[in-house]
Write an enzyme that holds these catalytic residues in place. Structure first.
Site, PDB file in Angstrom:
ATOM      1  N   CYS A 131      -8.414  -4.855 -10.315  1.00 40.25           N
ATOM      2  CA  CYS A 131      -7.906  -3.822 -11.215  1.00 40.25           C
ATOM      3  C   CYS A 131      -7.496  -2.636 -10.342  1.00 40.25           C
ATOM      4  O   CYS A 131      -8.337  -1.940  -9.796  1.00 40.25           O
ATOM      5  CB  CYS A 131      -9.029  -3.452 -12.184  1.00 40.25           C
ATOM      6  SG  CYS A 131      -8.510  -2.391 -13.513  1.00 40.25           S
ATOM      7  N   CYS A 183      -7.614  -0.603   1.040  1.00 39.70           N
ATOM      8  CA  CYS A 183      -6.691  -1.165   2.027  1.00 39.70           C
ATOM      9  C   CYS A 183      -7.404  -1.250   3.366  1.00 39.70           C
ATOM     10  O   CYS A 183      -7.947  -0.271   3.852  1.00 39.70           O
ATOM     11  CB  CYS A 183      -5.457  -0.277   2.124  1.00 39.70           C
ATOM     12  SG  CYS A 183      -4.333  -0.731   3.462  1.00 39.70           S
ATOM     13  N   CYS A 192       0.358   3.075   3.578  1.00 44.78           N
ATOM     14  CA  CYS A 192       0.733   2.536   4.891  1.00 44.78           C
ATOM     15  C   CYS A 192       1.743   1.400   4.806  1.00 44.78           C
ATOM     16  O   CYS A 192       2.215   0.925   5.836  1.00 44.78           O
ATOM     17  CB  CYS A 192      -0.515   2.080   5.645  1.00 44.78           C
ATOM     18  SG  CYS A 192      -1.245   0.562   5.013  1.00 44.78           S
ATOM     19  N   CYS A 239      -5.529   1.173   6.201  1.00 46.48           N
ATOM     20  CA  CYS A 239      -5.569   2.642   6.216  1.00 46.48           C
ATOM     21  C   CYS A 239      -6.714   3.210   5.394  1.00 46.48           C
ATOM     22  O   CYS A 239      -6.882   4.418   5.338  1.00 46.48           O
ATOM     23  CB  CYS A 239      -4.245   3.210   5.723  1.00 46.48           C
ATOM     24  SG  CYS A 239      -4.038   3.091   3.950  1.00 46.48           S
ATOM     25  N   CYS A 299       0.842  -1.198   0.000  1.00 44.39           N
ATOM     26  CA  CYS A 299       0.000   0.000   0.000  1.00 44.39           C
ATOM     27  C   CYS A 299       0.877   1.247   0.000  1.00 44.39           C
ATOM     28  O   CYS A 299       1.775   1.383   0.814  1.00 44.39           O
ATOM     29  CB  CYS A 299      -0.899  -0.015   1.232  1.00 44.39           C
ATOM     30  SG  CYS A 299      -1.912   1.460   1.394  1.00 44.39           S
TER      31      CYS A 299
HETATM   32 ZN   LIG Z   1      -2.913   1.119   3.384  1.00 45.84          ZN
END
Ligand SMILES: [Zn+2]
Length: 130
Positions: free
Chosen positions: A120, A97, A51, A100, A48
């Site tokens: 995607c 995510c 984070c 976060c 990510c």
């Molecule tokens: Zn994240």
């Protein structure tokens, strides 16, 4: 799983570029074939952008022809959260995510085996750790 991250927009803006902020925090979409990773074939883990949570493995990346990085599954079912997105007059499933809340992209049912799923994802939401 570690605690969720909750930051204000101002805090995220310090950490992200304008485009990364637009995609991850404002549910934006980068233009197809413009991102850093849509055509990337290097091995590693995609984390990510916001984070650092490990989200996808390059082993599950496939060429979807869409111009966005595409994966058939996340590293595990806990790392991403799915919500219904009915914006733009379409019924889609948004992926973000779990740690976060960063917007990642959408998941479609037209992926390859073994899952049949197609995540995607925007390059701007990802960082490749080789
Ligand atoms: Zn994240």
């Amino acid at each position: 799983m570690s605690d969720k991250i909750n930051k204000s927009d101002d805090e995220w803006k310090v950490k992200l570029t304008d485009e990364e902020f637009y995609v991850t925090r404002q549910h934006g979409t980068e233009r197809a074939f413009t991102g850093q990773y849509w055509d990337c074939k290097e091995n590693g883990q995609y984390v990510c952008k916001c984070c650092g949570e490990v989200l996808f493995d390059s082993d599950t990346k496939f060429d979807s022809g869409t111009g966005w990085p595409s994966f058939y599954q996340p590293t595990n079912s806990e790392v991403v959260e799915e919500t219904k997105d009915t914006s733009h007059g379409m019924a889609r499933v948004e992926v973000h995510c779990n740690k976060c809340g960063a917007h990642l992209g959408h998941v479609f049912p037209d992926g390859p085996k073994p899952t049949g799923l197609h995540y995607c994802i925007n390059s701007a939401s990802l960082d490749l750790k080789k």
